[in-house]
Design an enzyme around this catalytic site. Sequence first.
Site, PDB file in Angstrom:
ATOM      1  N   SER A 160       2.113   9.998   4.994  1.00 17.41           N
ATOM      2  CA  SER A 160       1.806   9.896   6.422  1.00 17.41           C
ATOM      3  C   SER A 160       2.092   8.500   6.972  1.00 17.41           C
ATOM      4  O   SER A 160       2.706   8.344   8.032  1.00 17.41           O
ATOM      5  CB  SER A 160       0.344  10.277   6.667  1.00 17.41           C
ATOM      6  OG  SER A 160      -0.530   9.451   5.922  1.00 17.41           O
TER       7      SER A 160
ATOM      8  N   LYS B 245     -13.161  -1.343   3.157  1.00 14.39           N
ATOM      9  CA  LYS B 245     -13.527  -0.554   4.352  1.00 14.39           C
ATOM     10  C   LYS B 245     -13.487   0.939   4.037  1.00 14.39           C
ATOM     11  O   LYS B 245     -14.238   1.726   4.622  1.00 14.39           O
ATOM     12  CB  LYS B 245     -12.626  -0.909   5.527  1.00 14.39           C
ATOM     13  CG  LYS B 245     -11.130  -0.670   5.313  1.00 14.39           C
ATOM     14  CD  LYS B 245     -10.672   0.678   5.797  1.00 14.39           C
ATOM     15  CE  LYS B 245      -9.183   0.863   5.593  1.00 14.39           C
ATOM     16  NZ  LYS B 245      -8.692   2.173   6.065  1.00 14.39           N
TER      17      LYS B 245
END
Length: 351
Positions: A18, A208
């Site tokens: 992606s 994160k």
Amino acid sequence: MSSIAARRLRVAVLGAGSWGTALAAAASRRHPTQLWARDAAQAQAMARTRENERYLPGVALPAGLEIGADLERTLAFLAAGTDPALIILGAPVAGLAPICTELAHRLPALGLHDTPIVWTCKGFEADTARLPHEIVAEAMAGLPSFAGGVLSGPSFAREVARGLPVALTIASDRPGVRQATTDALHGGAVRVYASADVVGVEVGGALKNVIAVACGIADGLALGTNARAALITRGLAEMSRFGVALGAQAATFSGLTGLGDLVLTATGELSRNRRVGLEIGAGRKLDDILASGITAEGVRCARAALARGQRLGVELPITEAVCAVLFDGVAPMTAVSALLARDARAEAAED
């Protein structure tokens, strides 16, 4: 940084997932660009339908983007003509060493030994707990003139591929790498900021994802927005503490690749890491979630991040709680209760 956005480049994006596809689409709007897919059938389908049906269904690819599965042909495209070249690696952390080793072997023969190489993967290597730049440095050790950097920032691939606004950071200790990446991508809906803090940008990108899993778990347990805000804030502190221990600059974590990427991944509806956490919080098993096709780097790198933190003597309580839930059979609510039971301390405390 000087602005020479009109400079023409030849860009090769290696990896048609992606994010690789999205960056290739963005670059192809400004420069001759080729996207290389390891899977020949996938490359043929993308070239025919002008869509990455596997990773970005429904997003039309620019007409000027060339797509193929012949790596030799893609690299020859870079070597043709006099335009400067840039290689963007869309490989995951697990595939970074093999593709870099292959490039180290192929590039000198094509006169591309000093071509800037930028990687986009986020995480720690599962077996060694190395960051991407450490993996690349070893693979490229035979190329004395190698120059590279990491491209990161708060971005969902689908939005970038569609041409929606995004701000990215290119981190490298080489000004030429920062400039080439800016030339390739900056303009229109894409803003590119430069940094020399490779370690900080990579740690932010890795941690994160783990914190986003934790936020997803809390949301799946319906613990409320107060809990999510606390996890994001204390997760940022955890990320910063870890990064500084590895040599990063503390200020990096208040920027795009720290706070910005954390907020996006912990709250965004397109976040795969948050989605895994939501499913866990709702009572599903990790194996079942992964078997359904969801891929999340936070799951892949959580244990490696925790192991490296332990070697450094850095406390990572949220990462530890995520690992306990994902891999040790600890119930999500039990892990949350353990976090809440931690001793009170000053907010600016080091642990």
